[in-house]
Design a protein around this motif. Structure first.
Motif, PDB file in Angstrom:
ATOM      1  N   SER A  99       0.829  -1.201   0.000  1.00 32.09           N
ATOM      2  CA  SER A  99       0.000   0.000   0.000  1.00 32.09           C
ATOM      3  C   SER A  99       0.867   1.256   0.000  1.00 32.09           C
ATOM      4  N   MET A 102       2.464   1.732  -3.401  1.00 35.27           N
ATOM      5  CA  MET A 102       1.536   2.249  -4.406  1.00 35.27           C
ATOM      6  C   MET A 102       1.322   3.753  -4.236  1.00 35.27           C
ATOM      7  N   ASP A 103       1.406   4.247  -3.008  1.00 29.47           N
ATOM      8  CA  ASP A 103       1.349   5.697  -2.791  1.00 29.47           C
ATOM      9  C   ASP A 103       2.538   6.372  -3.473  1.00 29.47           C
ATOM     10  N   VAL A 105       4.071   5.210  -6.077  1.00 31.50           N
ATOM     11  CA  VAL A 105       3.782   5.145  -7.520  1.00 31.50           C
ATOM     12  C   VAL A 105       2.907   6.314  -7.930  1.00 31.50           C
ATOM     13  N   SER A 106       1.871   6.590  -7.164  1.00 36.02           N
ATOM     14  CA  SER A 106       0.963   7.702  -7.490  1.00 36.02           C
ATOM     15  C   SER A 106       1.714   9.027  -7.521  1.00 36.02           C
ATOM     16  N   GLN A 107       2.589   9.223  -6.548  1.00 31.88           N
ATOM     17  CA  GLN A 107       3.379  10.455  -6.508  1.00 31.88           C
ATOM     18  C   GLN A 107       4.325  10.538  -7.704  1.00 31.88           C
ATOM     19  N   ILE A 109       3.908   9.151 -10.638  1.00 28.62           N
ATOM     20  CA  ILE A 109       3.129   9.400 -11.849  1.00 28.62           C
ATOM     21  C   ILE A 109       2.731  10.874 -11.930  1.00 28.62           C
ATOM     22  N   ASP A 110       2.375  11.476 -10.798  1.00 28.49           N
ATOM     23  CA  ASP A 110       2.060  12.911 -10.799  1.00 28.49           C
ATOM     24  C   ASP A 110       3.257  13.722 -11.276  1.00 28.49           C
ATOM     25  N   VAL A 170       9.108   6.420 -12.235  1.00 25.71           N
ATOM     26  CA  VAL A 170       7.835   5.686 -12.250  1.00 25.71           C
ATOM     27  C   VAL A 170       8.093   4.190 -12.339  1.00 25.71           C
ATOM     28  N   THR A 174       7.043   1.418  -9.645  1.00 30.68           N
ATOM     29  CA  THR A 174       6.092   0.339  -9.950  1.00 30.68           C
ATOM     30  C   THR A 174       6.723  -1.031  -9.725  1.00 30.68           C
ATOM     31  N   PHE A 253      -4.931   5.586 -18.172  1.00 30.84           N
ATOM     32  CA  PHE A 253      -3.742   6.426 -18.272  1.00 30.84           C
ATOM     33  C   PHE A 253      -3.231   6.474 -19.708  1.00 30.84           C
TER      34      PHE A 253
END
Length: 276
Positions: A99, A102-103, A105-107, A109-110, A170, A174, A253
């Protein structure tokens, strides 16, 4: 094996409490005698230097009797013969790690999306250039020229570096998230992880560090700050570049991006719907 740890842990709670409580009581009885003996020796020795004599019956409470000896030995044997176990809890640990990863990963990707804005301009220029090439006259070429003049569409070195760094970040993120997710969802790997911790008599709450290494295709865990590490191999979880590209086709995406086919459509939403 993980389920066995959980079952044995539950079943042994009552027995553990009973056997250990008996050992506490029996050993405490011995300690009480031991304490009394030390106290009487200390006091008697001190009084001896003063010429004062302890009563002859003082030793009675300081002698070990057969009943206390047998009770203690029986309690020790009972604990020795009992089966004790616990759950190292690899399942919760790797679920939490997945978890958190994955946070990240989100950062990442931003950050990538921000860095990719310059390439969206390149894609726009490319679309307009194609329109100009396919036009019957040069009005589209004039529009392209006007767009280039009005917007910053060239690529600077720092923009290229920022894009490449963000793109690389990224994929690094991932890979880590996928590794932890693979362990979290694989009962065999969780069993192996629990066994590693169980052999060291530690739980995953005591884990000092965890990391994924592409070179060895393994997740590595340390419980002592890195002096020793335990590995979980994930070689069976790798997919090919072709599989990644195929998987991307159904992901928002990609299909909502400038390269997904609908970004430059007259009605992107209708285009997305047609694609569904």
């Amino acid at each position: 094996m993980r389920q066995m740890y959980l079952v044995l842990a539950c079943l042994s709670v009552t027995a553990q409490a009973s056997e250990i409580d008996n050992l506490i009581d029996a050993s405490q009885n011995i300690r009480d005698v031991f304490k009394y003996g030390i106290q009487t020796i200390a006091g008697a020795e001190s009084y001896a230097t003063q010429g004062q004599i302890a009563p002859s019956g003082i030793i009675e409470q300081g002698l070990l009797d057969k009943a206390k000896q047998d009770a203690y030995n029986a309690a020790v044997l009972a604990v020795q013969q009992q089966t004790y176990t616990y759950d190292p809890n690899a399942s919760q640990y790797f679920a939490d790690e997945a978890s958190s990863a994955m946070d990240v990963v989100s950062q990442a990707i931003d950050t990538y999306v921000d860095a990719a804005q310059v390439l969206i301009e390149v894609a726009t220029v490319n679309e307009m250039a194609q329109d100009a090439a396919n036009a019957n006259d040069e009005r589209q070429a004039m529009a392209l020229q006007e767009y280039i003049g009005a917007n910053d569409v060239t690529l600077e070195d720092q923009e290229v570096d920022a894009y490449n760094d963000a793109y690389t970040a990224v994929h690094e993120a991932t890979a880590v998230a996928a590794a932890y997710m693979a362990v979290a969802n694989d009962e065999t790997l969780l069993e192996q992880a629990d066994e590693m911790a169980y052999d060291l008599r530690v739980t995953y709450q005591e884990a000092a560090s965890v990391f994924f290494d592409q070179a060895t295709q393994s997740v590595w865990i340390s419980f002592d700050g890195g002096q020793t590490i335990q590995g979980l191999n994930l070689g069976n979880y790798y997919v090919s570049v072709e599989e990644v590209l195929i998987e991307s086709a159904e992901q928002p995406f990609f299909y909502t991006s400038p390269e997904g086919g609908c970004w430059f459509a007259a009605d992107p939403e209708a285009c997305y719907a047609d694609g569904d």
